[in-house]
Scaffold this motif. Structure first.
Motif, PDB file in Angstrom:
ATOM      1  N   ARG A  64       0.832  -1.209   0.000  1.00 44.73           N
ATOM      2  CA  ARG A  64       0.000   0.000   0.000  1.00 44.73           C
ATOM      3  C   ARG A  64       0.860   1.250   0.000  1.00 44.73           C
ATOM      4  O   ARG A  64       0.547   2.239  -0.670  1.00 44.73           O
ATOM      5  CB  ARG A  64      -0.910   0.025   1.230  1.00 44.73           C
ATOM      6  N   ARG A  65       1.935   1.236   0.775  1.00 43.60           N
ATOM      7  CA  ARG A  65       2.800   2.414   0.909  1.00 43.60           C
ATOM      8  C   ARG A  65       3.362   2.831  -0.456  1.00 43.60           C
ATOM      9  O   ARG A  65       3.326   4.002  -0.821  1.00 43.60           O
ATOM     10  CB  ARG A  65       3.937   2.093   1.881  1.00 43.60           C
ATOM     11  N   VAL A  66       3.848   1.852  -1.210  1.00 44.08           N
ATOM     12  CA  VAL A  66       4.403   2.134  -2.538  1.00 44.08           C
ATOM     13  C   VAL A  66       3.325   2.705  -3.455  1.00 44.08           C
ATOM     14  O   VAL A  66       3.516   3.733  -4.115  1.00 44.08           O
ATOM     15  CB  VAL A  66       5.024   0.858  -3.152  1.00 44.08           C
ATOM     16  N   GLN A  67       2.179   2.047  -3.497  1.00 47.41           N
ATOM     17  CA  GLN A  67       1.098   2.479  -4.383  1.00 47.41           C
ATOM     18  C   GLN A  67       0.584   3.864  -4.024  1.00 47.41           C
ATOM     19  O   GLN A  67       0.419   4.732  -4.881  1.00 47.41           O
ATOM     20  CB  GLN A  67      -0.107   1.529  -4.272  1.00 47.41           C
ATOM     21  N   GLU A  68       0.284   4.043  -2.743  1.00 42.96           N
ATOM     22  CA  GLU A  68      -0.413   5.265  -2.346  1.00 42.96           C
ATOM     23  C   GLU A  68       0.508   6.476  -2.294  1.00 42.96           C
ATOM     24  O   GLU A  68       0.054   7.605  -2.497  1.00 42.96           O
ATOM     25  CB  GLU A  68      -1.167   5.042  -1.035  1.00 42.96           C
ATOM     26  N   MET A  69       1.806   6.255  -2.035  1.00 40.56           N
ATOM     27  CA  MET A  69       2.741   7.382  -2.159  1.00 40.56           C
ATOM     28  C   MET A  69       2.793   7.854  -3.609  1.00 40.56           C
ATOM     29  O   MET A  69       2.757   9.056  -3.882  1.00 40.56           O
ATOM     30  CB  MET A  69       4.133   6.972  -1.682  1.00 40.56           C
ATOM     31  N   HIS A 122      -5.047   9.718 -11.908  1.00 36.75           N
ATOM     32  CA  HIS A 122      -5.354   9.493 -13.319  1.00 36.75           C
ATOM     33  C   HIS A 122      -4.543   8.312 -13.875  1.00 36.75           C
ATOM     34  O   HIS A 122      -4.161   8.312 -15.050  1.00 36.75           O
ATOM     35  CB  HIS A 122      -5.107  10.752 -14.170  1.00 36.75           C
ATOM     36  N   ASN A 123      -4.314   7.323 -13.016  1.00 39.90           N
ATOM     37  CA  ASN A 123      -3.609   6.108 -13.434  1.00 39.90           C
ATOM     38  C   ASN A 123      -4.488   4.917 -13.081  1.00 39.90           C
ATOM     39  O   ASN A 123      -4.641   4.575 -11.893  1.00 39.90           O
ATOM     40  CB  ASN A 123      -2.247   6.012 -12.740  1.00 39.90           C
ATOM     41  N   THR A 124      -5.072   4.294 -14.091  1.00 42.58           N
ATOM     42  CA  THR A 124      -6.019   3.203 -13.885  1.00 42.58           C
ATOM     43  C   THR A 124      -5.405   2.047 -13.108  1.00 42.58           C
ATOM     44  O   THR A 124      -6.067   1.416 -12.286  1.00 42.58           O
ATOM     45  CB  THR A 124      -6.541   2.695 -15.249  1.00 42.58           C
ATOM     46  N   PHE A 125      -4.132   1.769 -13.334  1.00 44.07           N
ATOM     47  CA  PHE A 125      -3.489   0.649 -12.648  1.00 44.07           C
ATOM     48  C   PHE A 125      -3.327   0.941 -11.163  1.00 44.07           C
ATOM     49  O   PHE A 125      -3.508   0.057 -10.323  1.00 44.07           O
ATOM     50  CB  PHE A 125      -2.137   0.337 -13.298  1.00 44.07           C
ATOM     51  N   LEU A 126      -2.998   2.181 -10.831  1.00 43.48           N
ATOM     52  CA  LEU A 126      -2.911   2.547  -9.416  1.00 43.48           C
ATOM     53  C   LEU A 126      -4.285   2.490  -8.754  1.00 43.48           C
ATOM     54  O   LEU A 126      -4.409   2.030  -7.615  1.00 43.48           O
ATOM     55  CB  LEU A 126      -2.314   3.949  -9.256  1.00 43.48           C
ATOM     56  N   VAL A 127      -5.306   2.953  -9.447  1.00 44.09           N
ATOM     57  CA  VAL A 127      -6.663   2.897  -8.897  1.00 44.09           C
ATOM     58  C   VAL A 127      -7.026   1.454  -8.565  1.00 44.09           C
ATOM     59  O   VAL A 127      -7.520   1.151  -7.471  1.00 44.09           O
ATOM     60  CB  VAL A 127      -7.692   3.505  -9.881  1.00 44.09           C
ATOM     61  N   SER A 128      -6.773   0.539  -9.493  1.00 40.69           N
ATOM     62  CA  SER A 128      -7.085  -0.874  -9.280  1.00 40.69           C
ATOM     63  C   SER A 128      -6.261  -1.461  -8.139  1.00 40.69           C
ATOM     64  O   SER A 128      -6.774  -2.186  -7.284  1.00 40.69           O
ATOM     65  CB  SER A 128      -6.826  -1.658 -10.568  1.00 40.69           C
ATOM     66  N   ALA A 129      -4.971  -1.133  -8.088  1.00 42.33           N
ATOM     67  CA  ALA A 129      -4.097  -1.673  -7.048  1.00 42.33           C
ATOM     68  C   ALA A 129      -4.500  -1.172  -5.663  1.00 42.33           C
ATOM     69  O   ALA A 129      -4.519  -1.944  -4.696  1.00 42.33           O
ATOM     70  CB  ALA A 129      -2.645  -1.318  -7.343  1.00 42.33           C
ATOM     71  N   VAL A 130      -4.814   0.105  -5.550  1.00 44.43           N
ATOM     72  CA  VAL A 130      -5.243   0.665  -4.266  1.00 44.43           C
ATOM     73  C   VAL A 130      -6.547   0.011  -3.823  1.00 44.43           C
ATOM     74  O   VAL A 130      -6.709  -0.375  -2.662  1.00 44.43           O
ATOM     75  CB  VAL A 130      -5.375   2.202  -4.349  1.00 44.43           C
ATOM     76  N   ALA A 178       3.518  12.716   3.390  1.00 41.76           N
ATOM     77  CA  ALA A 178       2.373  12.679   4.309  1.00 41.76           C
ATOM     78  C   ALA A 178       1.658  11.341   4.230  1.00 41.76           C
ATOM     79  O   ALA A 178       1.186  10.805   5.243  1.00 41.76           O
ATOM     80  CB  ALA A 178       1.409  13.828   3.983  1.00 41.76           C
ATOM     81  N   THR A 179       1.597  10.773   3.038  1.00 38.28           N
ATOM     82  CA  THR A 179       0.982   9.447   2.859  1.00 38.28           C
ATOM     83  C   THR A 179       1.809   8.381   3.563  1.00 38.28           C
ATOM     84  O   THR A 179       1.260   7.492   4.230  1.00 38.28           O
ATOM     85  CB  THR A 179       0.840   9.125   1.355  1.00 38.28           C
ATOM     86  N   ALA A 180       3.126   8.452   3.444  1.00 41.53           N
ATOM     87  CA  ALA A 180       4.009   7.491   4.110  1.00 41.53           C
ATOM     88  C   ALA A 180       3.829   7.556   5.621  1.00 41.53           C
ATOM     89  O   ALA A 180       3.722   6.515   6.295  1.00 41.53           O
ATOM     90  CB  ALA A 180       5.465   7.743   3.727  1.00 41.53           C
ATOM     91  N   VAL A 181       3.781   8.761   6.160  1.00 47.05           N
ATOM     92  CA  VAL A 181       3.582   8.939   7.609  1.00 47.05           C
ATOM     93  C   VAL A 181       2.265   8.293   8.033  1.00 47.05           C
ATOM     94  O   VAL A 181       2.199   7.572   9.033  1.00 47.05           O
ATOM     95  CB  VAL A 181       3.603  10.446   7.978  1.00 47.05           C
ATOM     96  N   HIS A 182       1.215   8.548   7.272  1.00 49.67           N
ATOM     97  CA  HIS A 182      -0.113   8.010   7.590  1.00 49.67           C
ATOM     98  C   HIS A 182      -0.119   6.487   7.574  1.00 49.67           C
ATOM     99  O   HIS A 182      -0.600   5.845   8.517  1.00 49.67           O
ATOM    100  CB  HIS A 182      -1.120   8.574   6.590  1.00 49.67           C
ATOM    101  N   LEU A 183       0.423   5.897   6.526  1.00 46.25           N
ATOM    102  CA  LEU A 183       0.382   4.436   6.418  1.00 46.25           C
ATOM    103  C   LEU A 183       1.304   3.767   7.431  1.00 46.25           C
ATOM    104  O   LEU A 183       0.969   2.708   7.967  1.00 46.25           O
ATOM    105  CB  LEU A 183       0.712   4.002   4.994  1.00 46.25           C
ATOM    106  N   ASP A 184       2.443   4.369   7.721  1.00 49.11           N
ATOM    107  CA  ASP A 184       3.343   3.803   8.734  1.00 49.11           C
ATOM    108  C   ASP A 184       2.675   3.792  10.104  1.00 49.11           C
ATOM    109  O   ASP A 184       2.761   2.812  10.849  1.00 49.11           O
ATOM    110  CB  ASP A 184       4.653   4.586   8.800  1.00 49.11           C
TER     111      ASP A 184
END
Length: 200
Positions: A64-69, A122-130, A178-184
């Protein structure tokens, strides 16, 4: 088994099957066997992911961290005004759910927030992965981790706001951080709760 006990068992079974993506509940219409993305994610990851295995939860959060960052970084340069509004509303609903003790409102808004950020990439692959990773995370939640607010819920509300502001202000590096901080921090909450439930 009395009727009340049976109803409780059925409710819990439906909750878990829904989290696993096997059934879908439609208010006022009943339960339906899932035949869309939910079944695909179940078949793709279902035999692999163990929702109460701390190592698997750790790997899922790394994923998740990789995708959402990446998603939040891209969203900071690509989000449309409408997408920014969707993220902002979800952030505000998270705060509302927390302040008023409405766990279901918070959980739905949390899902809307993260999927809204992914959509703004605006990346369909990221949307699906998340989406897929969050479905897997809900399997852990099915054991009751998100039935109540945890110690980190107040922090999550503030972290969402930090992510939103960085995206809104067009700051991709800050959005990713900020996303990394949140997910960690969320991972640490999961780790503590799973250990508490498994080992007392």
């Amino acid at each position: 088994m009395d009727v009340t006990s049976a109803a409780t068992v059925v409710r819990e079974a439906v909750k878990i099957l829904s989290a696993l993506g096997r059934v879908r509940a439609h208010k006022g219409r009943g339960l339906f066997v899932a035949d869309d993305d939910g079944m695909l994610i179940t078949s793709r990851w279902g035999g692999f992911f163990r929702p109460v295995d701390i190592d698997h939860v750790l790997m899922l959060f790394e994923f998740r961290r990789v995708q959402e960052m990446a998603a939040s970084s891209l969203a900071a340069t690509r989000a449309t005004p409408a997408e920014l509004r969707t993220i902002e509303v979800a952030m505000q609903q998270c705060r509302h759910g927390f302040v008023h003790g409405q766990v279901d409102v918070f959980n739905q808004a949390d899902d809307d927030f993260h999927t809204g950020v992914a959509a703004a990439s605006h990346n369909t692959f990221l949307v699906s992965a998340v989406r897929d990773a969050r479905r897997l995370q809900r399997q852990s939640s099915a054991i009751g981790i998100h039935d109540t607010f945890g110690d980190g819920t107040a922090a999550a509300v503030e972290e969402h706001e930090a992510i939103y502001r960085a995206i809104r202000d067009g700051r991709p590096d800050e959005a990713a951080e900020a996303t990394a901080v949140h997910l960690d921090r969320t991972l640490e909450d999961y780790r503590r709760e799973i250990q508490r439930r498994l080992f007392g």
